[in-house]
Structures are given as C-alpha cells and as structure tokens.
Scaffold this motif. Sequence first.
Motif, PDB file in Angstrom:
ATOM      1  N   ALA A   1     -82.216  -6.853 -10.609  1.00 49.15           N
ATOM      2  CA  ALA A   1     -83.565  -7.011 -10.063  1.00 49.15           C
ATOM      3  C   ALA A   1     -84.490  -5.868 -10.446  1.00 49.15           C
ATOM      4  O   ALA A   1     -85.698  -6.059 -10.600  1.00 49.15           O
ATOM      5  CB  ALA A   1     -83.503  -7.151  -8.540  1.00 49.15           C
ATOM      6  N   GLU A   2     -83.964  -4.679 -10.609  1.00 47.33           N
ATOM      7  CA  GLU A   2     -84.810  -3.516 -10.847  1.00 47.33           C
ATOM      8  C   GLU A   2     -84.445  -2.818 -12.147  1.00 47.33           C
ATOM      9  O   GLU A   2     -83.337  -2.309 -12.292  1.00 47.33           O
ATOM     10  CB  GLU A   2     -84.687  -2.518  -9.681  1.00 47.33           C
ATOM     11  N   GLY A   3     -85.371  -2.822 -13.099  1.00 43.63           N
ATOM     12  CA  GLY A   3     -85.273  -1.962 -14.266  1.00 43.63           C
ATOM     13  C   GLY A   3     -84.382  -2.413 -15.396  1.00 43.63           C
ATOM     14  O   GLY A   3     -84.223  -1.684 -16.379  1.00 43.63           O
ATOM     15  N   TYR A   4     -83.803  -3.622 -15.304  1.00 38.93           N
ATOM     16  CA  TYR A   4     -82.868  -4.047 -16.343  1.00 38.93           C
ATOM     17  C   TYR A   4     -83.520  -4.889 -17.433  1.00 38.93           C
ATOM     18  O   TYR A   4     -83.131  -4.804 -18.596  1.00 38.93           O
ATOM     19  CB  TYR A   4     -81.711  -4.829 -15.719  1.00 38.93           C
ATOM     20  N   ILE A   5     -84.455  -5.750 -17.074  1.00 38.31           N
ATOM     21  CA  ILE A   5     -85.042  -6.657 -18.057  1.00 38.31           C
ATOM     22  C   ILE A   5     -86.562  -6.564 -18.014  1.00 38.31           C
ATOM     23  O   ILE A   5     -87.142  -6.167 -17.000  1.00 38.31           O
ATOM     24  CB  ILE A   5     -84.593  -8.119 -17.845  1.00 38.31           C
ATOM     25  N   ALA A   6     -87.183  -6.925 -19.127  1.00 37.49           N
ATOM     26  CA  ALA A   6     -88.644  -6.952 -19.233  1.00 37.49           C
ATOM     27  C   ALA A   6     -89.051  -8.228 -19.949  1.00 37.49           C
ATOM     28  O   ALA A   6     -88.252  -8.810 -20.696  1.00 37.49           O
ATOM     29  CB  ALA A   6     -89.146  -5.729 -19.999  1.00 37.49           C
ATOM     30  N   PRO A   7     -90.279  -8.699 -19.739  1.00 42.48           N
ATOM     31  CA  PRO A   7     -90.706  -9.907 -20.452  1.00 42.48           C
ATOM     32  C   PRO A   7     -90.927  -9.663 -21.938  1.00 42.48           C
ATOM     33  O   PRO A   7     -90.710 -10.563 -22.749  1.00 42.48           O
ATOM     34  CB  PRO A   7     -92.008 -10.295 -19.751  1.00 42.48           C
ATOM     35  N   TYR A   8     -91.384  -8.467 -22.282  1.00 40.20           N
ATOM     36  CA  TYR A   8     -91.675  -8.186 -23.691  1.00 40.20           C
ATOM     37  C   TYR A   8     -91.624  -6.688 -23.935  1.00 40.20           C
ATOM     38  O   TYR A   8     -91.581  -5.879 -23.009  1.00 40.20           O
ATOM     39  CB  TYR A   8     -93.046  -8.744 -24.094  1.00 40.20           C
ATOM     40  N   THR A   9     -91.626  -6.343 -25.212  1.00 44.30           N
ATOM     41  CA  THR A   9     -91.797  -4.959 -25.627  1.00 44.30           C
ATOM     42  C   THR A   9     -92.786  -4.946 -26.782  1.00 44.30           C
ATOM     43  O   THR A   9     -92.974  -5.957 -27.463  1.00 44.30           O
ATOM     44  CB  THR A   9     -90.460  -4.324 -26.041  1.00 44.30           C
ATOM     45  N   ILE A  10     -93.451  -3.823 -26.982  1.00 42.68           N
ATOM     46  CA  ILE A  10     -94.398  -3.657 -28.091  1.00 42.68           C
ATOM     47  C   ILE A  10     -93.881  -2.529 -28.972  1.00 42.68           C
ATOM     48  O   ILE A  10     -93.626  -1.422 -28.483  1.00 42.68           O
ATOM     49  CB  ILE A  10     -95.817  -3.339 -27.587  1.00 42.68           C
ATOM     50  N   VAL A  11     -93.692  -2.827 -30.243  1.00 39.94           N
ATOM     51  CA  VAL A  11     -93.279  -1.794 -31.190  1.00 39.94           C
ATOM     52  C   VAL A  11     -94.408  -1.556 -32.179  1.00 39.94           C
ATOM     53  O   VAL A  11     -95.251  -2.436 -32.403  1.00 39.94           O
ATOM     54  CB  VAL A  11     -91.991  -2.191 -31.943  1.00 39.94           C
TER      55      VAL A  11
ATOM     56  N   ALA B   1     -82.491 -10.063 -26.619  1.00 42.28           N
ATOM     57  CA  ALA B   1     -82.865 -11.137 -25.696  1.00 42.28           C
ATOM     58  C   ALA B   1     -81.627 -11.659 -24.982  1.00 42.28           C
ATOM     59  O   ALA B   1     -80.567 -11.821 -25.592  1.00 42.28           O
ATOM     60  CB  ALA B   1     -83.552 -12.280 -26.449  1.00 42.28           C
ATOM     61  N   LEU B   2     -81.754 -11.933 -23.702  1.00 36.56           N
ATOM     62  CA  LEU B   2     -80.631 -12.470 -22.957  1.00 36.56           C
ATOM     63  C   LEU B   2     -80.316 -13.890 -23.407  1.00 36.56           C
ATOM     64  O   LEU B   2     -81.211 -14.712 -23.605  1.00 36.56           O
ATOM     65  CB  LEU B   2     -80.942 -12.483 -21.460  1.00 36.56           C
ATOM     66  N   GLY B   3     -79.012 -14.178 -23.542  1.00 32.54           N
ATOM     67  CA  GLY B   3     -78.545 -15.534 -23.776  1.00 32.54           C
ATOM     68  C   GLY B   3     -77.876 -16.073 -22.532  1.00 32.54           C
ATOM     69  O   GLY B   3     -77.671 -15.345 -21.546  1.00 32.54           O
ATOM     70  N   ASN B   4     -77.499 -17.334 -22.562  1.00 32.65           N
ATOM     71  CA  ASN B   4     -76.873 -17.933 -21.386  1.00 32.65           C
ATOM     72  C   ASN B   4     -75.539 -17.281 -21.042  1.00 32.65           C
ATOM     73  O   ASN B   4     -75.206 -17.088 -19.866  1.00 32.65           O
ATOM     74  CB  ASN B   4     -76.696 -19.440 -21.571  1.00 32.65           C
ATOM     75  N   HIS B   5     -74.765 -16.895 -22.060  1.00 32.16           N
ATOM     76  CA  HIS B   5     -73.441 -16.341 -21.769  1.00 32.16           C
ATOM     77  C   HIS B   5     -73.493 -14.915 -21.237  1.00 32.16           C
ATOM     78  O   HIS B   5     -72.473 -14.420 -20.733  1.00 32.16           O
ATOM     79  CB  HIS B   5     -72.546 -16.429 -23.004  1.00 32.16           C
ATOM     80  N   GLU B   6     -74.630 -14.268 -21.306  1.00 34.61           N
ATOM     81  CA  GLU B   6     -74.752 -12.973 -20.650  1.00 34.61           C
ATOM     82  C   GLU B   6     -74.585 -13.106 -19.129  1.00 34.61           C
ATOM     83  O   GLU B   6     -74.311 -12.127 -18.440  1.00 34.61           O
ATOM     84  CB  GLU B   6     -76.100 -12.324 -20.982  1.00 34.61           C
TER      85      GLU B   6
ATOM     86  N   THR C   1     -81.809   0.114 -25.925  1.00 35.33           N
ATOM     87  CA  THR C   1     -82.413  -1.118 -26.435  1.00 35.33           C
ATOM     88  C   THR C   1     -83.087  -1.900 -25.310  1.00 35.33           C
ATOM     89  O   THR C   1     -82.440  -2.203 -24.297  1.00 35.33           O
ATOM     90  CB  THR C   1     -81.333  -2.013 -27.078  1.00 35.33           C
ATOM     91  N   PRO C   2     -84.365  -2.261 -25.431  1.00 33.19           N
ATOM     92  CA  PRO C   2     -85.015  -3.084 -24.411  1.00 33.19           C
ATOM     93  C   PRO C   2     -84.357  -4.460 -24.331  1.00 33.19           C
ATOM     94  O   PRO C   2     -84.109  -5.102 -25.355  1.00 33.19           O
ATOM     95  CB  PRO C   2     -86.461  -3.203 -24.908  1.00 33.19           C
ATOM     96  N   THR C   3     -84.072  -4.914 -23.113  1.00 31.71           N
ATOM     97  CA  THR C   3     -83.518  -6.240 -22.879  1.00 31.71           C
ATOM     98  C   THR C   3     -84.636  -7.140 -22.387  1.00 31.71           C
ATOM     99  O   THR C   3     -85.287  -6.845 -21.374  1.00 31.71           O
ATOM    100  CB  THR C   3     -82.382  -6.186 -21.849  1.00 31.71           C
ATOM    101  N   LEU C   4     -84.849  -8.246 -23.097  1.00 34.21           N
ATOM    102  CA  LEU C   4     -86.025  -9.089 -22.864  1.00 34.21           C
ATOM    103  C   LEU C   4     -85.632 -10.458 -22.330  1.00 34.21           C
ATOM    104  O   LEU C   4     -84.698 -11.084 -22.838  1.00 34.21           O
ATOM    105  CB  LEU C   4     -86.815  -9.251 -24.156  1.00 34.21           C
ATOM    106  N   ALA C   5     -86.358 -10.925 -21.324  1.00 32.15           N
ATOM    107  CA  ALA C   5     -86.151 -12.265 -20.773  1.00 32.15           C
ATOM    108  C   ALA C   5     -87.376 -12.607 -19.929  1.00 32.15           C
ATOM    109  O   ALA C   5     -87.364 -12.451 -18.706  1.00 32.15           O
ATOM    110  CB  ALA C   5     -84.873 -12.329 -19.952  1.00 32.15           C
ATOM    111  N   ALA C   6     -88.421 -13.075 -20.588  1.00 31.95           N
ATOM    112  CA  ALA C   6     -89.684 -13.321 -19.890  1.00 31.95           C
ATOM    113  C   ALA C   6     -89.567 -14.407 -18.837  1.00 31.95           C
ATOM    114  O   ALA C   6     -90.280 -14.380 -17.829  1.00 31.95           O
ATOM    115  CB  ALA C   6     -90.775 -13.683 -20.906  1.00 31.95           C
TER     116      ALA C   6
END
Length: 656
Positions: A198-208, A155-160, A182-187
Amino acid sequence: MMHRLSRAVTTAALGSLLLIAGCSDSSDRVDAPTEPEVPEVPVEPEPEPGGQPIDLTLLHLNDHHSHIVAERFDFDTSGLNLATTTASGAAVAEVEVTYGGFPMLVTLFNTLAANAEHVIKLHAGDAVTGTLYYSLFNGRADAEVMNQVCFDAFALGNHEFDDGDAGLANFLDFLNSGACATPTLAANVVPGPDSAIAEGYIAPYTIVERGGEQIGIIGIDVAGKTKNSSQPDAGTEFLDETETAQQYIDELTGMGVNKIVLLTHYGYQADVTLAQNLTGVDVIVGGDSHSLLGDDTFATLGFNPVGEYPTVTADADGNTVCVVQAWEYGHLLGQLDVRFDANGVVTGCSGMPVMPIADSFSYAFNDDESRTLDGNDAIAVRNALEAEDEIAVTAEDATTVQLLAGFNEEVEVLEQTLIGSVAEDICLERFPNEGRSSVCDISVTYNQGSDISNIVAKAFMTVTPTADIGIQNGGGVRVDVAAGDFTIADAFTLLPFSNTLVTLQMTGQEVINVLEDALANALDAGGSTGSYPYASGLRYAVDASQPFGSRISNVEVNPRVAGSWAPIDVAAVYSVVTNDFIASGQDGYDTFGPIFDAGNYEDTFTEYAQGFIDYVEQLTAQGLPLSKLPLDEYSTQSYIGSDGCDHSTSNDCAGF
C-alpha cells in the motif's frame, strides 16, 4: 508564417518608393519631405517546438518467470557438410545450442547499451514463478540478476501476485535492496488499505530523461486475469486498462511530456487493440502472452513467431504506435529503435529480438556421450548462426555467473534426483493451434491441444484413489517436457505453484457447467487463455464460435479410465480432483467456487507437483516411461475455433 512574410514585403516596398521619390541624401533639400512613420504592428512569435528530435533505443525483457540460467535448442547442421562424425561414422547432422539466461543477457544488455546513445531498459512483468529459483528463494534470485541489468522500469505482471500482496512486497524488497532501485509501475493497480504494497512500492508512471528530453513510462497490468487467475489480496483492485492508460497519458502530456511509453503486461493482441483505442501513446512494450515476434529466422530455428517486430499500428488520432514483446523465459531481449520528431511524434521505428548464444556447440557422439564440436566445424556452425542479425554469440557476465553459483548449489541437489524417463517430446499448449510449444511443431497440437496438460490431469486422478475425473487448467502447466531423463526439479518447473490437490463431489451437469465457465473466461473479454480446461476420465467437443453455454458438447466419462466411455449422466455425482486454486473458483472456474466455499471438498494435502512426482515414480516402478496418452484419452476430442474453422476437417485454420 504567411502573415509575417507579407508584412515584411510591405515595409521593404515602402522604403523603395521613398528613395525613388526624393534624393538619395535628404539633407541636400531643406524642404525634403520627412519619411512617414511606419506603424508598428505586433509580431506574433513562432510557436516553439516541444523539444528536440531524438532517437531512443529500448532494450526490453518480459515473462522470464524465474528462468535464470541458459537453456538449449537443437540446430540442424545437415547442410553444413561438417567433417565431425558420430560413433557410427555418420556426419553430425544436429548440434545443441545454448541460449539465453541472465549471465549472457546481462552482457548483451551492456553491449547493446554501449552501442546506442539514448537507452532505456525495461521489464514488462512476470519476473517470478516458474522454476526452482523461485520455489527455493522466493524472488531473491530473480531480483539479484535483474539488478545486474538495472532496469529503468519494471511493470507488474499477474504472477507477481501469486503469493499475495505480501509475497509481492517481499520480492520488491529484494529488487530495491541494491543501488538500482528500479521503479515498479502499475497504474491500474490500487492496493487495499491493509495491503503490504500500500505504501511506497508501486507508482503509476516514471519519467526518465535522455538527451535533454523527457520520456514518460506508464505501467499497466492485465486486470481481469490478475484478479481472477492469481492471488492478490481481496482489497486490492485492478482498474480498466484502457481508461487508466488514457488517464495517465493525459496527465503526462498535460505536464509537457510528449513521448509516452506504455509498459504493459496485457498480451500482444490486446496491446495492439489498446494502442488503437488511445490517443497520445507512442510505444507499447508488452508481456503476458509470451509472444515471439520477428522474421523467418526464428521459424527456421524451429520456433513459432506470431507477428512482426516491431508491429506498427496507429492510435485513435492516426499517429504511429510501435508495439513489441520479447517472447519468454529469458531466451532473448528486444531491441527497439524509435525516432521522434521535435514535437514527440514517432517518425519511425525498427529493431529486432536478439538471442544470445554461447560459443560452444555439443553433439551426441553416441547414446551415452555428448562431445563438444571444435575446429573448423565449430566455426562453420557459429558463422551459420551469426549470419542472422538476431543471433549474437555472447560471453557470460562474470559477476552474474558468480552470483548464481551460490543459488545453484541448492538447486542442484534437487536437479540431480532422477525419478523417471520421458519417451518422446511432450508438447505444452493452451488452446489447440496456439503455437506456444518450443519443442513441437504447431501441427502437433492443432486439433487436440496440449499433450502434457492431459497427462497432468491423469496424474492427479491416478494418485487420488477416490477421484473419478481429473481437471486441470492449461495455465497451471508451464513447460514442454522434452525426451530424456525426468527429475524432481523438472516436476517443479512443470508445476511451479504452491497448490494442493482437492476433490469435490459434483453432478454431471455441474461438470459441464465448469467446463463452460473455463472456456468463457478464456474466450470472452478480460479472460486468460490459461483457463482452457484439460481433463482425464472426461472428454468432449469444443466449438469456440458458439455463445456461452453452447461451446461444450458430446461430453463422455470413463471414471479413472478404467472402463469404457459413455455419455455423462447429468444427474449422477462424480468425484472430481483438481488443484485448490481453481477449485476455489479462480481462473474463471465459477461453478467450483460455491461448492468449495461451502466446505464441500476434501483436501488431500498433496502438493500438486508432488502428485506428479508420485505419478512418474509409479510409472518408473512399472518399467514405463512418461509418454503421450492415446488420442482417445485426450479431453478435447474435436475443436472448432472462435472463427468457426473446424480443425477436424480443415488443416489451415488460422488461429484458435
């Protein structure tokens, strides 16, 4: 179910009546009555359960902040009756324990994962910024050691966002360059149209999937703090944490996913409140507040646990939610075991933080020599530490050690440059009584807050000849400073951001206003404790229980601490030195912003860590060590907490 049971009984009873009324074989009688037909009643099928019961093990990390290698703490051995003695003949009463760091963490992740059936590995943000590993390698070192763990989600933090969206994209490119991906998440992060992510770096969620069951993992970043206290692109938006979390919980449950984990960078207390305001969340694995959760084991070792691991609360529907966090700086990892029933409802959770330690303990033989404890004494120390479930003697992962060797060659060049000495442990804190320091008891910072943040403000003022006053935000100072040698590397670890020192001309009233701004950002909704203001040449009383505009009082100035203290003149103009980040109005320092935006400042072009280096070297040239300031120079002279408890008159105030 009751309806189906009564219908079955009626059918059986009717059959019995027919047997009693006629012969056992109806063919013996021509006129035997025919068996009446029982009308068929459609039977409703029982509802199918949502899945199967499952036990999950979540192994998690957060806020490692480029702290990649192991660190050390002192362990009291006075009760172990060790036979080893120092040069003076005294029994060894204290040993140094090596703990944490990715070489041991990788081994520990692998060991714990091998001993559990259904494992998910998670990182709750703030992987970068904090040591020379980031300053020199811009996230590549962090990404490569993270990929040795191979997290299932990050998950992204502020310091990222400290180096903008482009800096984040650079780090994520490193993170996704290997086989791990590793999926990077930030809904709740919405990149601007021109953002590098903007494209392809983050997703709101992942399902494992584990054991045939689907688990949804949703990422949430702290919105206000990231927008105001970091440096995302202007067009990147940060949405409300609670509303966004509920939106994606509903989306996942609508898809039939009934086991929901929030992977948040939002803060421990905020996570507890978040859980209580949501429906459908099962687990929150968090970061941001650097909260050590656990039992008295950690207090015995000299650390400051602030809550239970796990912290169990309930969502808005009364269902169990398990909340955890795993402290900071790669010191340990969290191990959370969660039990779900067939419908995805949490029936229980347990676990603990696990701290890896090396199987080698050093002690001070004399002032100039350290030795390694051996024989039965080493066994006694190891046994005493391993008696606690939270402590695990752990070997380093060989691949990770080899990986770091190349990075370390460059780091060591700076680490070996000695610039001064430190006379005593100097504590880091944000608010008075927060309990962030790893080297000082909380009582030391109970009333006046951080030692080192006041010193940093004085350093900036000292190396800037035109400055009357120095102001520094608490969150810009990152670590305690332990007694001993002080190197260039220590300065960059203390002050890791790419900031420069600037001066602004401000009236006394504007100085008071900016202090109020900073406190409001720290105390009010959506702010950051890192906004808490520290200063040099400026001191004041704080009452956090008061409304905005009334929290700062008894403001006094002593320009450059060269004369005597006097009440601030609200109409007079003072030269204030600070870092260019908060000077631009970031981190809640709103009054700075218009002055800066109008160009009414002077950039010294002194990188702020370099400013501190210059200060330490000045002390060294005078034959002086770095040490705590006199109490009359501390910017916070008295403190009343947000609960109204006066730290000056009461020694048992509960919080800050």
